[in-house]
Scaffold this active site. Structure first.
Site, PDB file in Angstrom:
ATOM      1  N   SER A  74      67.920  29.201  81.741  1.00  0.00           N
ATOM      2  CA  SER A  74      66.628  28.174  81.033  1.00  0.00           C
ATOM      3  C   SER A  74      65.848  30.300  80.396  1.00  0.00           C
ATOM      4  O   SER A  74      65.540  29.933  80.983  1.00  0.00           O
ATOM      5  CB  SER A  74      66.217  27.500  81.628  1.00  0.00           C
ATOM      6  OG  SER A  74      65.276  27.066  80.877  1.00  0.00           O
ATOM      7  N   GLY A  75      65.553  29.574  79.394  1.00  0.00           N
ATOM      8  CA  GLY A  75      65.350  30.652  78.026  1.00  0.00           C
ATOM      9  C   GLY A  75      65.819  31.244  77.786  1.00  0.00           C
ATOM     10  O   GLY A  75      65.191  32.403  77.796  1.00  0.00           O
ATOM     11  N   THR A  97      69.547  28.067  73.037  1.00  0.00           N
ATOM     12  CA  THR A  97      69.424  27.079  71.588  1.00  0.00           C
ATOM     13  C   THR A  97      69.528  27.620  70.573  1.00  0.00           C
ATOM     14  O   THR A  97      69.730  27.182  69.715  1.00  0.00           O
ATOM     15  CB  THR A  97      67.912  26.310  72.053  1.00  0.00           C
ATOM     16  OG1 THR A  97      68.030  24.980  73.057  1.00  0.00           O
ATOM     17  CG2 THR A  97      67.951  25.695  70.467  1.00  0.00           C
ATOM     18  N   ASN A 105      60.661  28.085  79.686  1.00  0.00           N
ATOM     19  CA  ASN A 105      61.349  28.137  78.250  1.00  0.00           C
ATOM     20  C   ASN A 105      60.186  26.775  77.447  1.00  0.00           C
ATOM     21  O   ASN A 105      59.638  26.305  77.877  1.00  0.00           O
ATOM     22  CB  ASN A 105      62.470  27.770  78.205  1.00  0.00           C
ATOM     23  CG  ASN A 105      63.218  27.875  76.272  1.00  0.00           C
ATOM     24  OD1 ASN A 105      62.555  28.245  76.042  1.00  0.00           O
ATOM     25  ND2 ASN A 105      64.259  27.447  76.438  1.00  0.00           N
ATOM     26  N   SER A 111      62.578  24.100  75.589  1.00  0.00           N
ATOM     27  CA  SER A 111      63.529  23.871  76.770  1.00  0.00           C
ATOM     28  C   SER A 111      64.736  23.153  76.577  1.00  0.00           C
ATOM     29  O   SER A 111      63.589  21.854  76.522  1.00  0.00           O
ATOM     30  CB  SER A 111      63.321  24.302  78.007  1.00  0.00           C
ATOM     31  OG  SER A 111      64.512  24.102  79.138  1.00  0.00           O
ATOM     32  N   SER A 112      66.424  22.580  76.543  1.00  0.00           N
ATOM     33  CA  SER A 112      66.720  21.818  76.060  1.00  0.00           C
ATOM     34  C   SER A 112      66.741  21.089  77.433  1.00  0.00           C
ATOM     35  O   SER A 112      67.333  21.703  78.212  1.00  0.00           O
ATOM     36  CB  SER A 112      68.466  22.117  75.657  1.00  0.00           C
ATOM     37  OG  SER A 112      67.941  23.252  74.485  1.00  0.00           O
ATOM     38  N   GLY A 114      70.700  25.696  81.112  1.00  0.00           N
ATOM     39  CA  GLY A 114      71.008  26.979  81.256  1.00  0.00           C
ATOM     40  C   GLY A 114      71.406  26.428  83.064  1.00  0.00           C
ATOM     41  O   GLY A 114      70.563  25.689  83.293  1.00  0.00           O
ATOM     42  N   GLU A 130      69.345  26.232  86.649  1.00  0.00           N
ATOM     43  CA  GLU A 130      68.426  25.639  87.208  1.00  0.00           C
ATOM     44  C   GLU A 130      67.510  26.667  88.263  1.00  0.00           C
ATOM     45  O   GLU A 130      67.886  25.906  89.032  1.00  0.00           O
ATOM     46  CB  GLU A 130      67.198  25.261  86.652  1.00  0.00           C
ATOM     47  CG  GLU A 130      67.489  24.273  85.207  1.00  0.00           C
ATOM     48  CD  GLU A 130      66.914  23.623  84.894  1.00  0.00           C
ATOM     49  OE1 GLU A 130      66.831  23.331  83.249  1.00  0.00           O
ATOM     50  OE2 GLU A 130      66.681  22.695  85.088  1.00  0.00           O
TER      51      GLU A 130
END
Length: 950
Positions: free
Chosen positions: A107-108, A112, A157, A160-161, A306, A308
């Protein structure tokens, strides 16, 4: 600015990790860091793209960059996400291979943004047109809507999605987009009611507060919920206070305690937002779906959360990390394991590489009998008291001996002394590292129950959308069957996704986060190293280096490169493998750079591939030039023929017009003359009778039509002297014209040469009169027909204008030697009469003058320029001197646009070499050639030369 033709040009570090020397973890990280410091955020591992999040805008995504990477070879330019996007799009468009872009990472790490860059590039390079542009705009505009409702700011992030998105973009046979289908996975709906410390709710709530009007915001007060949904207040209050349980024919209503009421409130909020999000995705799909039912090509783009590892990890992180384990598994299967298995299938030797296969971790989570998800479902469905602690106890019993599972209460003694692991937690050693999960909330979140009372209350809403979101609340459609758990639903969705991905050609983008501060220009070696390990990047490089960087089936390989070999171009008649073998042997590619498999050619080094692509590009340019040349020739000829036809039409009409004008003028003149004659006839009758007699006698005494006939009737009367002479002149011109009109084009050429000879030699050369009656034949030896001269004919590839045997004066002893004299469009050649070997060859541009005497001999000298006089001037004699000199003069004028000097003098200078006169010390010497009256030079075989210095 220098144009790059390969990623090897002006590299910072190494653009492709396959070329990295030495290969180890430190050199890998240092190479990434060096490129990152120079704003090179993309690096290759073969066809895999490593993308490092720069946390700032870079000027590498402009329309100019799109055009730069469009239709270019993958390895032709610096590593870029556009190169992978172009490769995937062209494979889909040109080879009918469905594609998928798998974007993975923490993540980050920029997943995306990477997916948006891929979609924007494809949208930029595919077709144009109003309808196509509308489809592209709809596909691109779906992103901000879904991000608003599905993304949130987290500690790692800012965007973040919090859901997984997989979009299938559909194309027609031309590669133009037709539409798309979006699938969403596991929206983190718990974020609606609770956010971790330092994080925010979904973007949409803040966007509404920031952009909505005051009137709208006043209507959104939390106390005014019944009014917003159109539900009676008493109905909603009862649903939050009581729970009705139905079993067979019985209904039991129980009062909810405070904790249960809070659970009901949160469950409703989560379900309402989750179902609204799913409705939004459905509406977008209806808008962007393809309107035609023709066969479609598909490119899938996966943008999913992603891996985590948070301070507190619960059911959501467990599910997310399970999905990433499956993505890593498919990466292993399709990139690493498949790489080795393909070599085995093709019979290619290589060094076996050991790598970690995370299938054992996936099995720990998803096994239908002993997997963690199966254990969780079993706990949720069994009767009796079920808590998170009973679930953990079950895990301790079933998974205790698994090497990737750890728990404080595990029966495995090696964990008893691990005080870092709390009693209410378990730990899984994922491919990305160890993650500790708190079991609190696992059971409730997996159940994901929404009390039926709440569903029925929402179905009673006056708001049509709210009512449609809860169809199970319809009393007429009561279903007592327990809904599937959240874990089982997600497991099924992941299985469907994996099946979908395995039917497509994968393209990987491995995203890396350089630091945890979300700051530019910071590269944390330890953090990057951790990601490199769990992404398995070093294993990927080792597989590529141990094997071959590129492979292709024989048929497409031969089709792509066949123009590089004369034997395979344009068509190869034999088996494709044999054609590829011939091709590679012809190109002299080292044997260690490639291997022949059972169905494919394997190329070890990308640079070999670059060479093939460069050769192919150059050859295609040559072929294009040839086609263009032929087309231009055809076009010019067609235009010429059209102009010629038009000229003939115009000329015919003009001649008709001119003849009519001339006729009118003659008629007018005749009338005037006639009127004068009539008047004169009346005034001078005797004179008129004399003129009448003159013309009648002239009619009967006219000479022949031969232009050389000089006969002309005598003048009868003195007063007609001027008339008589003018009639003679007009008659001669008329019969000359009549004579010329009979000539063919070939005859005209002959007479033009004769006329040229007349201008050059008449009254200057005593030999000329004897040549007038002799036709100019040129090819006296008939070289093309006589087999004796086959060797000479093969050596001369130009049209021969004259071929004659001449006597060449030898420079050494002054004797004459027989030689074949050849004149072509561009050269003068002398060849041996017996062997046919060419002795001398001089371009026409190097001939400066031809000298001859005024006598009745056939002797002449061909003078050469200083730079071309390596053997001195040619001293020759011939029976056809006039013809040879004339043709040499005309050919030189035609080719060089300059008149050749013809010198006629009984004394002229010729330049000979020292070898002709050994006693002379100079390298070259000029000599005067003198002719005496009556000397027979051709018969004597010797020429007298007196040396004179200049």
């Amino acid at each position: 600015m220098e144009v790059k033709t390969s990623l090897l040009d002006n590299m910072i570090g190494v653009g492709d990790m396959v070329l990295l020397e030495p290969l180890n973890e430190d050199s890998f990280i240092n190479n990434l860091k060096k490129r990152f410091d120079h704003n090179e955020v993309y690096t290759y591992i073969g066809s895999v793209v490593i993308s490092i999040n720069p946390y700032r805008s870079l000027p590498i995504y402009t329309p100019e960059k799109v055009e730069e990477y469009r239709n270019r070879n993958f390895y032709e330019l610096s590593p870029h996400i556009f190169a992978l996007s172009d490769e995937a799009y062209r494979s889909l468009r040109d080879q009918d291979k469905d594609q998928c872009i798998l974007i993975t990472g923490e993540s980050g790490a920029g997943k995306t943004e990477a997916s948006k860059l891929v979609m924007s590039y494809v949208a930029a390079v595919c077709g144009k047109g109003a309808e196509v542009n509308q489809v592209k705009e709809q596909l691109l505009q779906s992103n901000p809507v879904l991000e608003a409702f599905g993304n949130a700011k987290t500690v790692r992030n800012d965007n973040s999605s919090r859901f997984g998105k997989y979009m299938d973009i559909e194309f027609d046979f031309k590669g133009d987009p037709l539409g798309g289908v979006i699938s969403n996975y596991l929206l983190e709906k718990s974020r609606v009611v609770k956010q971790p410390r330092g994080e925010r709710n979904f973007h949409i709530f803040y966007q509404i507060l920031s952009g909505a009007s005051e009137d709208f915001l006043c209507k959104c007060c939390p106390c005014e919920i019944c009014e917003l949904t159109g539900i009676d207040q008493s109905v909603l209050e009862r649903a939050f206070s009581f729970r009705t349980v139905e079993a067979k024919q019985e209904k039991v209503s129980t009062t909810l305690n405070v904790a249960q009421a809070y659970y009901a409130r949160d469950a409703l909020a989560k379900n309402l937002y989750s179902r609204l999000f799913s409705w939004l995705v459905t509406r977008i799909n209806e808008s962007i779906k393809a309107q035609t039912k023709v066969r479609k090509k598909v490119m899938g783009v996966l943008d999913i959360y992603g891996f985590e590892i948070f301070e507190d990890n619960s059911f959501e992180q467990f599910i997310i990390n399970y999905c990433n384990e499956k993505l890593q598994q498919i990466f292993i299967e399709l990139t690493l394991k498949e790489e080795q298995e393909e070599y085995i299938r093709e019979g290619i030797e290589w060094t076996h590489i050991e790598y970690f296969n995370n299938a054992i971790i996936c099995d720990l989570i998803e096994n239908n009998q002993t997997g963690i998800l199966a254990m969780l479902d079993e706990e949720c469905l069994r009767p009796g008291t079920v808590t998170d602690d009973t679930f953990l106890e079950k895990l301790n019993q079933v998974c205790a001996t698994h090497q990737h599972f750890e728990s404080r209460m595990s029966k495995c003694s090696r964990f008893l002394n691990d005080t870092s692991l709390p009693h209410s937690c378990f730990r899984i050693q994922h491919y990305a590292g160890k993650v500790m999960y708190q079991v609190e909330g696992f059971v409730d979140k997996n159940n994901d129950l929404l009390y039926r009372d709440l569903s029925q209350a929402m179905w009673k809403a006056n708001h049509s959308l709210i009512k449609a979101l809860f169809p199970e609340g319809n009393p007429a459609k009561i279903n007592l069957k327990r809904p599937p758990t959240a874990g089982s639903q997600f497991k099924a969705s992941v299985a469907t996704l994996m099946k979908n991905l395995q039917t497509k050609n994968p393209n990987y983008i491995r995203c890396i986060k350089p630091n945890d501060k979300k700051a530019a220009h910071i590269f944390n070696d330890a953090l990057v190293c951790h990601q490199i390990r769990y992404l398995g990047l070093l294993e990927n490089v080792r597989v590529r280096r141990a094997g071959y960087a590129f492979r292709q089936a024989y048929e497409p390989c031969l089709e792509r490169y066949k123009m590089l070999c004369k034997q395979t171009w344009p068509h190869w008649r034999g088996p494709a493998r044999a054609g590829v073998e011939v091709l590679f042997n012809e190109l002299e590619i080292p044997e260690e750079e490639f291997s022949f498999g059972r169905s494919k050619i394997f190329i070890r080094n990308p640079r070999t591939l670059f060479k093939l692509e460069d050769l192919r590009k150059q050859r295609l340019e040559d072929l294009a030039t040839l086609i263009e040349k032929i087309y231009r020739g055809w076009k010019c000829r067609t235009r010429f023929l059209l102009m010629k036809k038009s000229q003939i039409v115009i000329a015919s009409w003009y001649r008709r017009y001119a003849q009519q004008k001339k006729y009118q003028k003659i008629k007018s003149s005749a009338i005037i003359v006639q009127s004068y004659i009539r008047g004169w006839k009346v005034s001078f009758p005797s004179l008129w009778l004399c003129m009448q007699k003159y013309f009648l006698e002239m009619k009967n005494k006219m000479p022949s039509l031969s232009p050389i006939d000089k006969n002309w009737p005598a003048r009868p009367y003195l007063f007609l002297d001027s008339t008589h002479k003018e009639l003679k002149r007009i008659f001669h011109l008329w019969r000359c014209k009549k004579y010329r009109d009979q000539f063919t084009d070939q005859q005209k050429l002959i007479y033009e040469e004769k006329l040229e000879a007349s201008e050059l030699f008449k009254d200057k050369k005593a030999l000329y009169p004897a040549s007038v009656g002799q036709p100019f034949q040129g090819a006296y030896l008939e070289i093309s027909k006589n087999p004796k001269y086959k060797k000479l004919k093969d050596a001369v590839d130009e049209k021969i204008i004259i071929a004659e045997v001449v006597n060449k004066i030898n420079r050494a002893n002054g004797k004459a030697t027989s030689r074949i004299f050849l004149l072509t469009k561009n050269n003068v050649l002398l060849a041996d009469q017996k062997s046919g070997n060419i002795k001398s060859e001089v371009p026409l541009g190097d001939v400066t003058k031809v000298s001859m005497s005024s006598q009745n001999d056939g002797f002449f000298a061909v003078h050469l320029k200083e730079v071309a006089a390596g053997k001195g001037d040619f001293l020759l004699s011939s029976d056809h001197l006039i013809e040879m000199a004339t043709k040499l003069y005309r050919t030189t004028l035609s080719q060089t646009k300059q008149k050749l000097n013809i010198e006629i003098s009984d004394e002229y200078v010729s330049c000979l070499l020292k070898s002709a006169f050994p006693s002379v010390q100079h390298a070259k010497k000029s000599h005067v050639i003198q002719f005496a009256q009556g000397c027979e030079f051709l018969a004597s075989k010797r020429v007298w030369l007196s040396p004179v210095s200049f």
